[in-house]
Design an enzyme around this catalytic site. Structure first.
Site, PDB file in Angstrom:
ATOM      1  N   HIS A 110       0.863  -1.183   0.000  1.00 11.49           N
ATOM      2  CA  HIS A 110       0.000   0.000   0.000  1.00 11.49           C
ATOM      3  C   HIS A 110       0.902   1.237   0.000  1.00 11.49           C
ATOM      4  O   HIS A 110       1.861   1.301   0.783  1.00 11.49           O
ATOM      5  CB  HIS A 110      -0.931  -0.004   1.223  1.00 11.49           C
ATOM      6  CG  HIS A 110      -1.841   1.171   1.254  1.00 11.49           C
ATOM      7  ND1 HIS A 110      -2.964   1.267   0.438  1.00 11.49           N
ATOM      8  CD2 HIS A 110      -1.788   2.325   1.949  1.00 11.49           C
ATOM      9  CE1 HIS A 110      -3.548   2.434   0.654  1.00 11.49           C
ATOM     10  NE2 HIS A 110      -2.856   3.090   1.557  1.00 11.49           N
ATOM     11  N   ASP A 151      -6.969  -2.793   3.740  1.00 15.85           N
ATOM     12  CA  ASP A 151      -5.684  -2.275   4.268  1.00 15.85           C
ATOM     13  C   ASP A 151      -5.604  -2.407   5.786  1.00 15.85           C
ATOM     14  O   ASP A 151      -4.977  -1.595   6.468  1.00 15.85           O
ATOM     15  CB  ASP A 151      -5.503  -0.796   3.872  1.00 15.85           C
ATOM     16  CG  ASP A 151      -5.574  -0.578   2.378  1.00 15.85           C
ATOM     17  OD1 ASP A 151      -6.084   0.488   1.955  1.00 15.85           O
ATOM     18  OD2 ASP A 151      -5.175  -1.485   1.624  1.00 15.85           O
TER      19      ASP A 151
END
Ligand code: GRF
Length: 201
Positions: A110, A151
Site C-alpha cells: 500500500h 488495508d
C-alpha cells in the site's frame, strides 16, 4: 521452492521489482508461477509475458457475481499450487471466501504509512493527492497481510519517504514507488522465501 501468484491491475512496476529480484537471486528459491490481471490492457501482463510468466485475465465482468469471480481466482491459484499471493496494484475486491482459502498467505503493498491514508477510496494517485492536501512531511509505503478488511491486516514492513515542497501527486507516487514500494515488497518476499517470516496457519 516458493510458488508465487501475483494479482495486478495496472502498470506492474511492483511486479517488475519482484521479477528482477528473483532473476538476480536476491529472492532465493522462488518462482512467480502465474499472474492474474483483472484488466486485459494492464501493462503488467506484458511485463509477465516478456519474462515467460503465465499471465491470465480474470475479471469480475466475466462472472454473474463477485462470489463466482472470487471462486474462479481461488481455483486458478490452487491449480498452480501457489503458496503465496501478492497483491501488486490490484484494484478488485477479494471476498471472505478468498481470504479464508489463503489465510495469512496474501500480502499487499500500500502506498502510504498505514494507518494513515488507507481504506476505502485510498488507492493509486488518490493516496498521494490526500498526502499533499494534508501537508504531511513524511509518507511512505507499507506491506501487510491481507485480512477481510481494506488495508487492515497485520503490518509486516514499512519505509518512510520525504514529501517535498514542490511535489505533485505524480512525482510523489514515483518517489514512493522507487524509494519504498520496490524495496520493501521484494524484501518481504525474500524473508518468506528464507523461512524468516512465517506464512499460512
Ligand atoms: C501504484 O499507485 C502503487 O503505488 C500501488 O499500486 C499502483 C500501481 O502499481 N501499489 P504498479 O505499478 O501496478 O505495481
Amino acid at each position: 521452492m516458493l510458488k508465487i501468484g501475483v494479482l495486478v491491475s495496472g502498470g506492474g512496476t511492483n511486479l517488475q521489482a519482484i521479477i528482477d529480484k528473483i532473476e538476480s537471486g536476491y529472492i532465493p528459491n522462488s518462482q512467480i508461477v502465474t499472474i492474474v490481471s483483472n484488466k486485459k490492457e494492464a501493462y503488467a501482463v506484458e511485463r509477465a509475458k516478456s519474462h515467460n510468466i503465465e499471465a491470465v485475465v480474470i475479471s469480475k465482468k466475466q462472472f454473474e457475481s463477485n462470489e463466482l469471480f472470487n471462486k474462479a481466482l481461488i481455483s486458478h491459484f490452487i491449480s498452480r499450487n501457489v503458496d503465496l499471493i501478492v497483491l501488486a496494484g490490484f484494484l478488485s475486491i477479494l471476498d471472505s471466501s478468498f481470504i479464508k482459502a489463503y489465510k495469512n498467505r496474501i500480502i499487499n503493498i500500500h502506498p502510504s504509512l498505514i494507518p494513515s491514508f488507507c481504506g476505502t477510496g485510498f488507492y493509486g494517485l488518490n493516496v498521494h493527492k490526500a498526502v499533499i492536501e494534508k501537508g504531511v512531511k513524511i509518507t511512505g509505503a507499507t506491506v501487510h497481510f491481507v485480512d477481510e478488511g481494506t488495508d487492515t491486516g497485520p503490518i509486516i514492513a514499512q519505509k518512510a519517504v520525504e514529501v517535498k515542497e514542490d511535489d505533485t501527486p505524480e512525482s510523489l507516487q514515483q518517489r514512493v514507488m522507487e524509494e519504498a514500494e520496490w524495496i520493501i515488497l521484494p524484501q518481504t518476499i525474500k524473508l518468506i522465501a528464507e523461512g524468516k517470516l512465517k506464512i499460512g496457519n
